[in-house]
Motif scaffolding. Sequence first.
Motif, PDB file in Angstrom:
ATOM      1  N   LEU A   1       0.834  -1.201   0.000  1.00  0.00           N
ATOM      2  CA  LEU A   1       0.000   0.000   0.000  1.00  0.00           C
ATOM      3  C   LEU A   1       0.870   1.252   0.000  1.00  0.00           C
TER       4      LEU A   1
ATOM      5  N   MET B   1       1.082   4.069  -2.923  1.00  0.00           N
ATOM      6  CA  MET B   1       0.775   5.479  -2.648  1.00  0.00           C
ATOM      7  C   MET B   1       1.816   6.421  -3.231  1.00  0.00           C
TER       8      MET B   1
ATOM      9  N   PHE C   1      -2.619  12.836  -4.003  1.00  0.00           N
ATOM     10  CA  PHE C   1      -3.123  12.683  -2.638  1.00  0.00           C
ATOM     11  C   PHE C   1      -2.326  13.579  -1.688  1.00  0.00           C
TER      12      PHE C   1
ATOM     13  N   ALA D   1      -4.427  12.366   3.280  1.00  0.00           N
ATOM     14  CA  ALA D   1      -5.068  11.262   2.562  1.00  0.00           C
ATOM     15  C   ALA D   1      -4.190  10.009   2.608  1.00  0.00           C
ATOM     16  N   HIS D   2      -2.884  10.202   2.503  1.00  0.00           N
ATOM     17  CA  HIS D   2      -1.973   9.063   2.619  1.00  0.00           C
ATOM     18  C   HIS D   2      -2.104   8.408   3.996  1.00  0.00           C
TER      19      HIS D   2
ATOM     20  N   THR E   1      -5.321   6.534   4.329  1.00  0.00           N
ATOM     21  CA  THR E   1      -5.260   5.296   3.546  1.00  0.00           C
ATOM     22  C   THR E   1      -4.470   4.225   4.292  1.00  0.00           C
TER      23      THR E   1
ATOM     24  N   GLY F   1      -6.673   3.039   7.261  1.00  0.00           N
ATOM     25  CA  GLY F   1      -7.783   2.217   6.767  1.00  0.00           C
ATOM     26  C   GLY F   1      -7.315   0.891   6.193  1.00  0.00           C
ATOM     27  N   GLY F   2      -6.248   0.934   5.386  1.00  0.00           N
ATOM     28  CA  GLY F   2      -5.714  -0.300   4.813  1.00  0.00           C
ATOM     29  C   GLY F   2      -5.181  -1.242   5.877  1.00  0.00           C
TER      30      GLY F   2
ATOM     31  N   TYR G   1       6.597   4.548   5.197  1.00  0.00           N
ATOM     32  CA  TYR G   1       6.235   5.861   4.648  1.00  0.00           C
ATOM     33  C   TYR G   1       7.270   6.910   5.055  1.00  0.00           C
TER      34      TYR G   1
END
Length: 196
Positions: A74, A78, A84, A88-89, A92, A95-96, A137
């Motif tokens: 994911l 991204m 995004f 938003a990242h 995500t 949520g993911g 990330y």
Amino acid sequence: MAAFVPSPHHPQLYRAKADGAAMETIIRQAFTSAAQKPGATVAFNELVSTRPGDSLGISPLYLLMGCTLPVYFLVVAMQRAVGFSRRAHMATMVGGGAVAALACYLTSAYGMDAIPPHPLALLYLFLLTQAVALTSYGFVPFLGPFFPGAAVTLFILLGVSSSGCSVPVDLLPGFFRFLHPVLPMGNAADALRDVS
């Protein structure tokens, strides 16, 4: 680990298989050979057995991999979503991670009966997904195109090797024993074992 109660004719060995089938085999062999006397048989007493769906005690490895890989992919995906925002990242990844943790939990706890169906197990799996996702990330600005290799090395190659899921922590070489409490997969494995 294990406890041995000597006796001339009926020595007793107490062990927890849930700590790993490899360690159980070694302990059985060591104590059985040590207690070899004519007419003596070692009685094996299981204190903490594995779950019915996890006879070898290695299902947590596949469960933790099932939580780690989706969130890693994911984060990789991204990097292509340049439109995004950072918010938003983050949403995500959260949520993911929640979806991956829930899917792995339901499959392992209820579908296979490989882990206890305890809410804390779901929380630990979710925290693992976030540790992997957020750290991966965070690598991106510093490592750029090299972040996938760094994340795979850290969370897959070193994480699996030091997790204590396939080989008990006590049998790991020193470097991997040092990494066990540092990397998230080892912490998640320990936390899952502590859930009753």
